[in-house]
Motif scaffolding. Structure first.
Motif, PDB file in Angstrom:
ATOM      1  N   ASN A  79      16.228 -18.133  12.519  1.00  0.00           N
ATOM      2  CA  ASN A  79      15.972 -17.929  13.956  1.00  0.00           C
ATOM      3  C   ASN A  79      16.033 -19.232  14.759  1.00  0.00           C
ATOM      4  O   ASN A  79      15.533 -19.277  15.881  1.00  0.00           O
ATOM      5  CB  ASN A  79      14.620 -17.242  14.167  1.00  0.00           C
ATOM      6  CG  ASN A  79      13.440 -18.134  13.820  1.00  0.00           C
ATOM      7  OD1 ASN A  79      13.597 -19.177  13.189  1.00  0.00           O
ATOM      8  ND2 ASN A  79      12.247 -17.725  14.200  1.00  0.00           N
ATOM      9  N   SER A 132      17.679 -22.097  17.154  1.00  0.00           N
ATOM     10  CA  SER A 132      18.391 -21.835  18.412  1.00  0.00           C
ATOM     11  C   SER A 132      19.881 -21.603  18.206  1.00  0.00           C
ATOM     12  O   SER A 132      20.493 -20.818  18.932  1.00  0.00           O
ATOM     13  CB  SER A 132      18.156 -22.981  19.398  1.00  0.00           C
ATOM     14  OG  SER A 132      18.638 -24.195  18.869  1.00  0.00           O
ATOM     15  N   ALA A 133      20.487 -22.237  17.204  1.00  0.00           N
ATOM     16  CA  ALA A 133      21.921 -22.033  16.957  1.00  0.00           C
ATOM     17  C   ALA A 133      22.171 -20.729  16.197  1.00  0.00           C
ATOM     18  O   ALA A 133      22.942 -19.877  16.657  1.00  0.00           O
ATOM     19  CB  ALA A 133      22.501 -23.212  16.188  1.00  0.00           C
ATOM     20  N   CYS A 134      21.549 -20.566  15.059  1.00  0.00           N
ATOM     21  CA  CYS A 134      21.808 -19.381  14.222  1.00  0.00           C
ATOM     22  C   CYS A 134      21.481 -18.083  14.949  1.00  0.00           C
ATOM     23  O   CYS A 134      22.205 -17.089  14.812  1.00  0.00           O
ATOM     24  CB  CYS A 134      21.022 -19.464  12.925  1.00  0.00           C
ATOM     25  SG  CYS A 134      21.552 -20.801  11.830  1.00  0.00           S
ATOM     26  N   ARG A 135      20.407 -18.074  15.710  1.00  0.00           N
ATOM     27  CA  ARG A 135      20.038 -16.870  16.460  1.00  0.00           C
ATOM     28  C   ARG A 135      21.137 -16.505  17.444  1.00  0.00           C
ATOM     29  O   ARG A 135      21.533 -15.347  17.564  1.00  0.00           O
ATOM     30  CB  ARG A 135      18.706 -17.106  17.186  1.00  0.00           C
ATOM     31  CG  ARG A 135      18.179 -15.904  17.939  1.00  0.00           C
ATOM     32  CD  ARG A 135      16.790 -16.176  18.506  1.00  0.00           C
ATOM     33  NE  ARG A 135      16.677 -17.398  19.255  1.00  0.00           N
ATOM     34  CZ  ARG A 135      17.052 -17.556  20.522  1.00  0.00           C
ATOM     35  NH1 ARG A 135      17.570 -16.555  21.190  1.00  0.00           N
ATOM     36  NH2 ARG A 135      16.892 -18.718  21.137  1.00  0.00           N
ATOM     37  N   ARG A 136      21.686 -17.486  18.109  1.00  0.00           N
ATOM     38  CA  ARG A 136      22.753 -17.221  19.078  1.00  0.00           C
ATOM     39  C   ARG A 136      24.073 -16.856  18.406  1.00  0.00           C
ATOM     40  O   ARG A 136      24.829 -16.039  18.912  1.00  0.00           O
ATOM     41  CB  ARG A 136      22.939 -18.433  19.994  1.00  0.00           C
ATOM     42  CG  ARG A 136      21.831 -18.570  21.011  1.00  0.00           C
ATOM     43  CD  ARG A 136      21.993 -19.858  21.811  1.00  0.00           C
ATOM     44  NE  ARG A 136      21.039 -19.950  22.891  1.00  0.00           N
ATOM     45  CZ  ARG A 136      19.812 -20.440  22.784  1.00  0.00           C
ATOM     46  NH1 ARG A 136      19.366 -20.862  21.612  1.00  0.00           N
ATOM     47  NH2 ARG A 136      19.013 -20.489  23.836  1.00  0.00           N
ATOM     48  N   PHE A 137      24.344 -17.481  17.255  1.00  0.00           N
ATOM     49  CA  PHE A 137      25.579 -17.169  16.532  1.00  0.00           C
ATOM     50  C   PHE A 137      25.525 -15.779  15.893  1.00  0.00           C
ATOM     51  O   PHE A 137      26.569 -15.196  15.625  1.00  0.00           O
ATOM     52  CB  PHE A 137      25.844 -18.199  15.429  1.00  0.00           C
ATOM     53  CG  PHE A 137      26.137 -19.592  15.901  1.00  0.00           C
ATOM     54  CD1 PHE A 137      26.768 -19.849  17.105  1.00  0.00           C
ATOM     55  CD2 PHE A 137      25.784 -20.671  15.111  1.00  0.00           C
ATOM     56  CE1 PHE A 137      27.044 -21.147  17.524  1.00  0.00           C
ATOM     57  CE2 PHE A 137      26.060 -21.977  15.501  1.00  0.00           C
ATOM     58  CZ  PHE A 137      26.686 -22.208  16.711  1.00  0.00           C
ATOM     59  N   GLY A 138      24.325 -15.282  15.598  1.00  0.00           N
ATOM     60  CA  GLY A 138      24.193 -13.976  14.962  1.00  0.00           C
ATOM     61  C   GLY A 138      24.606 -13.990  13.498  1.00  0.00           C
ATOM     62  O   GLY A 138      25.145 -13.011  12.995  1.00  0.00           O
TER      63      GLY A 138
END
Length: 118
Positions: free
Chosen positions: A26, A28-34
């Protein structure tokens, strides 16, 4: 073994390990990348692409490069900035669903505690 590709097929990967689990982070990058990552040794992963097929996004501690296909926009993998790095990950959202359906997904709190929360 897991095989995957971005939507347009410009980037393909082969992951030659049997992951014990997959990781959903979760931060900031991984959450946005999905993304849902299979982590492993670069020795056991092959990325097939033209040299300019992806762009690399580096942020935070500047240790990882998130690679995204320039054509279709799928984030395919991350690799260490240091070529001697011993860990990388591929995005299993780009693998056929039936190939990962029986692999446990663990939830990692990369936004705060830097620990698995499951």
């Amino acid at each position: 073994m897991l095989r995957g590709s971005c939507h347009c097929g410009a980037v393909k990967f082969e992951y030659r390990e049997n992951p014990e689990w997959l990781t959903e982070c979760n931060c900031s990058a991984c959450r946005r990348f999905g993304t849902v990552w299979a982590h492993g040794s670069p020795k056991n992963v092959t990325i097939e692409k033209e040299p300019d097929a992806t762009f690399a996004y580096v942020w935070g501690d500047k240790e990882l490069e998130f690679h995204t296909c320039k054509t279709c926009g799928n984030t395919t993998h991350w690799a260490p900035v240091d070529p001697e790095g011993d860990r990388m990950a591929v995005n299993t959202r780009l693998v056929p669903a039936e190939d990962v359906k029986d692999i446990r997904v663990r939830h990692f709190d990369g936004a705060d505690t830097w620990r698995f929360v499951d």
